[in-house]
Design a protein around this motif. Structure first.
Motif, PDB file in Angstrom:
ATOM      1  N   ASN A  48       0.850  -1.178   0.000  1.00 30.86           N
ATOM      2  CA  ASN A  48       0.000   0.000   0.000  1.00 30.86           C
ATOM      3  C   ASN A  48       0.887   1.229   0.000  1.00 30.86           C
ATOM      4  O   ASN A  48       2.043   1.178   0.365  1.00 30.86           O
ATOM      5  N   THR A  92      -6.789   8.166   4.632  1.00 28.24           N
ATOM      6  CA  THR A  92      -7.021   6.897   3.969  1.00 28.24           C
ATOM      7  C   THR A  92      -6.856   5.766   4.977  1.00 28.24           C
ATOM      8  O   THR A  92      -5.868   5.703   5.686  1.00 28.24           O
ATOM      9  N   PRO A 151      -9.543  -8.495  -5.077  1.00 23.27           N
ATOM     10  CA  PRO A 151     -10.721  -8.010  -4.332  1.00 23.27           C
ATOM     11  C   PRO A 151     -11.758  -9.100  -4.042  1.00 23.27           C
ATOM     12  O   PRO A 151     -12.519  -8.986  -3.098  1.00 23.27           O
ATOM     13  N   ASP A 152     -11.758 -10.187  -4.846  1.00 20.19           N
ATOM     14  CA  ASP A 152     -12.692 -11.286  -4.579  1.00 20.19           C
ATOM     15  C   ASP A 152     -12.119 -12.304  -3.589  1.00 20.19           C
ATOM     16  O   ASP A 152     -12.763 -13.299  -3.272  1.00 20.19           O
ATOM     17  N   GLU A 184      -8.747  -3.801   2.175  1.00 23.35           N
ATOM     18  CA  GLU A 184      -9.703  -2.709   1.968  1.00 23.35           C
ATOM     19  C   GLU A 184      -8.982  -1.386   2.109  1.00 23.35           C
ATOM     20  O   GLU A 184      -8.118  -1.222   2.972  1.00 23.35           O
ATOM     21  N   LYS A 185      -9.351  -0.475   1.253  1.00 21.89           N
ATOM     22  CA  LYS A 185      -8.842   0.884   1.322  1.00 21.89           C
ATOM     23  C   LYS A 185     -10.060   1.799   1.293  1.00 21.89           C
ATOM     24  O   LYS A 185     -10.837   1.775   0.340  1.00 21.89           O
ATOM     25  N   ASP A 186     -10.226   2.564   2.351  1.00 24.60           N
ATOM     26  CA  ASP A 186     -11.397   3.432   2.509  1.00 24.60           C
ATOM     27  C   ASP A 186     -12.705   2.656   2.360  1.00 24.60           C
ATOM     28  O   ASP A 186     -13.655   3.120   1.751  1.00 24.60           O
ATOM     29  N   GLY A 187     -12.722   1.420   2.870  1.00 28.58           N
ATOM     30  CA  GLY A 187     -13.930   0.607   2.835  1.00 28.58           C
ATOM     31  C   GLY A 187     -14.188  -0.099   1.521  1.00 28.58           C
ATOM     32  O   GLY A 187     -15.189  -0.799   1.382  1.00 28.58           O
ATOM     33  N   VAL A 188     -13.304   0.050   0.537  1.00 30.14           N
ATOM     34  CA  VAL A 188     -13.463  -0.585  -0.767  1.00 30.14           C
ATOM     35  C   VAL A 188     -12.458  -1.723  -0.879  1.00 30.14           C
ATOM     36  O   VAL A 188     -11.276  -1.544  -0.565  1.00 30.14           O
ATOM     37  N   LYS A 189     -12.905  -2.893  -1.324  1.00 28.71           N
ATOM     38  CA  LYS A 189     -12.006  -4.030  -1.494  1.00 28.71           C
ATOM     39  C   LYS A 189     -11.024  -3.745  -2.624  1.00 28.71           C
ATOM     40  O   LYS A 189     -11.420  -3.308  -3.702  1.00 28.71           O
ATOM     41  N   VAL A 190      -9.726  -3.984  -2.349  1.00 26.57           N
ATOM     42  CA  VAL A 190      -8.667  -3.691  -3.320  1.00 26.57           C
ATOM     43  C   VAL A 190      -7.683  -4.858  -3.379  1.00 26.57           C
ATOM     44  O   VAL A 190      -7.660  -5.714  -2.506  1.00 26.57           O
TER      45      VAL A 190
END
Length: 129
Positions: A13, A29, A74-75, A110-116
């Motif tokens: 990251n 972030t 992300p999956d 997760e970055k800011d609540g989004v899967k990455v």
């Protein structure tokens, strides 16, 4: 006997710069590393279950160090499994094969609540006693 180092799984990251004085702390972030179900120990156990020690043992290989890298998507799947460095070709190939057999889905980063996607490193220290 195979020993796997437990210290080296880390996500890739970008470091977050310190906030400007006018920027509230809650807008920073947030990054959460991926996690294997059951933790790192469970991940190591799956690798060990798949690693055939007889392959290097037949060639009388006593020790070797290998470092693998992979992406956690992300999956939650693992992709781009590759060897970063290796001291022995047979151990390298067996470690790569064992890693590719791990099919358990990760909890993704997760970055800011989004899967990455996150890049991971896993070393192997092979010691045959």
């Amino acid at each position: 006997m195979i020993l796997l180092c437990a210290v080296s799984v880390s996500a890739q990251n970008t470091p977050t710069p310190a906030p400007a004085p006018s920027q509230p702390a809650d807008t920073l972030t947030n990054f959460v590393n991926p996690e294997f179900p059951g933790g790192h120990r469970a991940f190591v156990q799956q690798i060990l279950k798949n690693f055939r020690t007889s392959v290097p043992a037949k060639q009388n290989i006593k020790t070797a160090k290998v470092i693998a890298t992979f992406m956690v998507e992300p999956d939650g799947s693992m992709s781009q499994i590759a060897i970063e460095s290796s001291e022995n070709e047979l151990v390298k190939n067996e470690f790569l094969r064992a890693l590719k057999k791990v099919t358990t889905q990760w909890t993704p980063a997760e970055k800011d609540g989004v899967k990455v996607r996150a890049r991971m490193r896993q070393p192997l220290v092979f010691v045959l006693e």
